[in-house]
Design an enzyme around this catalytic site. Sequence first.
Site, PDB file in Angstrom:
ATOM      1  CD  GLU A  49      -1.721  -2.379   1.656  1.00  0.00           C
ATOM      2  OE1 GLU A  49      -0.525  -2.615   1.951  1.00  0.00           O
ATOM      3  OE2 GLU A  49      -2.626  -3.224   1.807  1.00  0.00           O
ATOM      4  CG  PHE A 111      -9.698  -9.248  12.065  1.00  0.00           C
ATOM      5  CD1 PHE A 111      -8.432  -9.652  12.502  1.00  0.00           C
ATOM      6  CD2 PHE A 111     -10.003  -9.344  10.724  1.00  0.00           C
ATOM      7  CE1 PHE A 111      -7.504 -10.159  11.598  1.00  0.00           C
ATOM      8  CE2 PHE A 111      -9.078  -9.844   9.809  1.00  0.00           C
ATOM      9  CZ  PHE A 111      -7.825 -10.244  10.253  1.00  0.00           C
ATOM     10  CD  GLN A 112      -7.292  -7.163   8.365  1.00  0.00           C
ATOM     11  OE1 GLN A 112      -8.179  -6.920   7.565  1.00  0.00           O
ATOM     12  NE2 GLN A 112      -6.143  -7.747   8.003  1.00  0.00           N
ATOM     13  CE  LYS A 161     -18.450  -6.309   5.302  1.00  0.00           C
ATOM     14  NZ  LYS A 161     -17.718  -6.961   4.264  1.00  0.00           N
ATOM     15  CG  MET A 476      23.023  11.565   1.944  1.00  0.00           C
ATOM     16  SD  MET A 476      24.165  12.630   1.069  1.00  0.00           S
ATOM     17  CE  MET A 476      23.088  13.374  -0.134  1.00  0.00           C
TER      18      MET A 476
HETATM   19  C1  TPP Z   1      12.900   5.217   4.665  1.00  0.00           C
HETATM   20  C2  TPP Z   1      14.201   5.851   4.943  1.00  0.00           C
HETATM   21  N1  TPP Z   1      15.059   5.290   5.831  1.00  0.00           N
HETATM   22  C3  TPP Z   1      16.249   5.867   6.084  1.00  0.00           C
HETATM   23  C4  TPP Z   1      16.623   7.023   5.467  1.00  0.00           C
HETATM   24  C5  TPP Z   1      17.959   7.679   5.790  1.00  0.00           C
HETATM   25  N2  TPP Z   1      18.804   7.728   4.573  1.00  0.00           N
HETATM   26  C6  TPP Z   1      18.897   8.821   3.797  1.00  0.00           C
HETATM   27  S1  TPP Z   1      19.852   8.600   2.466  1.00  0.00           S
HETATM   28  C7  TPP Z   1      20.211   7.022   2.908  1.00  0.00           C
HETATM   29  C8  TPP Z   1      21.099   6.178   2.051  1.00  0.00           C
HETATM   30  C9  TPP Z   1      20.475   5.829   0.768  1.00  0.00           C
HETATM   31  O1  TPP Z   1      21.241   4.814   0.143  1.00  0.00           O
HETATM   32  P1  TPP Z   1      21.058   4.504  -1.381  1.00  0.00           P
HETATM   33  O2  TPP Z   1      19.642   4.310  -1.694  1.00  0.00           O
HETATM   34  O3  TPP Z   1      21.990   3.396  -1.766  1.00  0.00           O
HETATM   35  O4  TPP Z   1      21.476   5.868  -2.080  1.00  0.00           O
HETATM   36  P2  TPP Z   1      22.911   6.545  -2.237  1.00  0.00           P
HETATM   37  O5  TPP Z   1      23.009   7.603  -1.200  1.00  0.00           O
HETATM   38  O6  TPP Z   1      23.938   5.478  -2.069  1.00  0.00           O
HETATM   39  O7  TPP Z   1      22.872   7.114  -3.617  1.00  0.00           O
HETATM   40  C10 TPP Z   1      19.583   6.692   4.109  1.00  0.00           C
HETATM   41  C11 TPP Z   1      19.722   5.407   4.799  1.00  0.00           C
HETATM   42  C12 TPP Z   1      15.684   7.592   4.579  1.00  0.00           C
HETATM   43  N3  TPP Z   1      15.922   8.749   3.959  1.00  0.00           N
HETATM   44  N4  TPP Z   1      14.514   6.987   4.323  1.00  0.00           N
END
Ligand code: TPP
Lengths: 562, 191
Positions: A49, A111-112, A161, A476
């Site tokens: 979803e 439920f749910q 529902k 990042m």
């Molecule tokens: C759902 C979620 N969890 C954690 C983060 C924290 N976060 C930001 S950038 C990143 C790394 C992303 O890695 P990747 O998709 O390999 O991209 P890259 O930076 O290597 O291009 C993380 C863990 C986030 N933005 N969103």
Amino acid sequence: MRLSGAEIIIESLIQEGITTIFGYPGGVITDIYDHLEKSPIRHYLVRHEQGAVHMADGYARSSGKVGVCLVTSGPGATNTVTGIASAFMDSIPVVVFTGQVPTPLIGNDAFQEVDIVGITRPCTKHNYLVKKVEDLSRVIKEAFYLARSGRPGPVLVDLPKDVLQNKTEFKYPKKVEMRSYRPTYSAHAGQIEKAAAQILKARRPIIYAGGGVVSSRSSRELKTLAEGLTIPVTTTLMGLGAFPGRHPLWLGMLGMHGTYWANMSVAQCDLLIAVGARFDDRVTGKVDLFAPEAKIIHIDIDPTSIRKNVSVDIPIVGDCKDALSKLNQSLHKQEKSDWRKIRQPWLEQIQEWKKTHPLTYEQGKDEIKPQYVVEKLYEVTQGQAIIATEVGQNQMWAAQFYHFDRPNSFITSGGLGVMGYGFPAAIGAQVACPDRIVIDIAGDGSIQMNIQEMATAVANQVPVKIAILNNGYLGMVRQFQELFYEKRYAQTFLKGNPDFVKLAEAYGAAGLRAERPEEVVPVIEKALSIKGPVIMDFVVCPEECVAPMVPAGKGMTEMLLV
Amino acid sequence: MENNHEQKHTISALVDNEPGVLNRVTGLFSGRGFNIESLCVAETMDPLVSRITLVTRGNNQIIEQITKQLNKLVNVIKVMDFTDTEFVEREMALIKVRAEAQTRAEILRIVDIFRCKVVDVSPQFYTIEVTGNDSKITAILGLLNHLGIKEIARTGAIAMARSKKEISLKKEKIVFIEMPEEATQKTGYRP
Ligand SMILES: Cc1ncc(C[n+]2csc(CCOP(=O)(O)OP(=O)(O)O)c2C)c(N)n1
Ligand SMILES: [Mg+2]
């Protein structure tokens, strides 16, 4: 005509002009599905979803229409929360229908059962629990009106529902009657005059535009303002495409990973014209050091955006399109000056910054640089693709190196920064714009967060292309660790990544890989020649950093040029 | 930003009288880190509308955000900040105080001075009803405290502007907004 709640929903959607829904069935909404199947509305069956909401969001951003999704109660509803929160942060018009247990059971831990209206109150523009079938058509009318009017945003409608099964006389309301909701569209004439006077006085003005320019469709008015008075333009991440990316007055994006010259221009401008932007901390850095010498004009439809983070000299509440066209009219009436000549010292100074600190990278012979991939995507698609992104370095490189020419073409989770957003959003965009090339520029981490939607893309023949900038890291975060944690790469190495080519193939999509620079363009060309969805796995330099970078909480001129 | 001077503000909001609206208001305060010192809610003459009166504290910028954010809630019809205007403000307290033979006279004297009422009498306790502003109630509590307060119940403040300024719905016509054909399909609807 007496209709059941489920029939009323379908009829109302048709009357709203809705042609497309993203959703996932479940017990309490089976009635809706039963009628949906017989209707002309096209339903895309997602695999999670969260994907449905991101698809509706991507659909909305690329088309300007409202995106719609439909999910069941309980877990179906809670799975939408991330998508709703992202749409909320980025002001994207989405209407989410959730199923709910029958009204007599509400509050009994049935439920749910989950209080999704309570859960999403802080991350929707508004939400409703419909308790009587008689209220249903009015609520749907209001939901769509709220989602797209004023500052757009997600609206959730919770549907017990029994409300779906009860019958009532159906007539879709023609009007919305809400005494408590009246967004201001028309900008105040007096404020416009003040702003015009200030603009005529300024010697070092810049325009700082945000997503509001995209959602109000006012790029043309923005361009007129910029060109008319020779004012350089920078945008936020959300604003990319609102101003042509190859225009001589274009400064590039500002903020944490903005261009050196955009941030320097903000630091030294004497007038900052903010349009449809909200002074987010990723843009301002340390607020006291943001545009310290400037008078600030702030145009926004949402009064709460104004003076939330910075004080403003000339606030203008209204629709960007209305405000900008009034401003242009007012400026047009004034005496003509040779603005090019007047701006020359300012533009030369900006050129100087640009020359000394351009956006660059070095593409060697062996390793592929991620920036190179983005640049080649730009060249091969001639800048005409819709680009979605995941979150992280991939997102920033896409923003820096794909020079967006027109609005509604850059689709990214700006405010919430949701990894896993890009791919489903790209599917939604492709559904809305079947004739355009849609590419998700992805990270190897993010793509795994909603990869299951490959089944949705394959089943519905949605030919989205995914370009994974595969650096083997949560890049990042790794960059933060490299710069601020002495290279202690705690839990950012993505050991156990799948073979993305085989993964694509397992879903019945195509998979391609490039490991050397000379393979990049052929892989892109091949991918674009394939009719269905494709994963392009670009194995890139693992330790490349996004530059420049302003460390969080610092002033915008304290850029690290890593 | 300028003006970091914190001040107490009494704010009234007319809101739709529907379930969940109070939650939207308090959720706004907790979610954005604004504080609420007191809160009162009751139906108005129009059963579809409730009036929320709350007391909060903040500098100008925060109060401006609070009123704007309140206004932004879809169920909020009208907001008024009474501070810096002429207004009447009242709170009420019920105070159950120990009433021994030797203190009864003093309690009654205090009740008289503060023009409040004894509303319940039992062999050991008087229950006093007092209305006034915050400082009056605080003052009487101070005086009664050493006589032995057993229990208190206090309302938050309610407020009303003096004479001319009113927060009413009379002038608020219900607007009928007709959606143009094109706007039903696009964002950024413009009349
Ligand atoms: C759902 C979620 N969890 C954690 C983060 C924290 N976060 C930001 S950038 C990143 C790394 C992303 O890695 P990747 O998709 O390999 O991209 P890259 O930076 O290597 O291009 C993380 C863990 C986030 N933005 N969103
Ligand atoms: Mg990565």
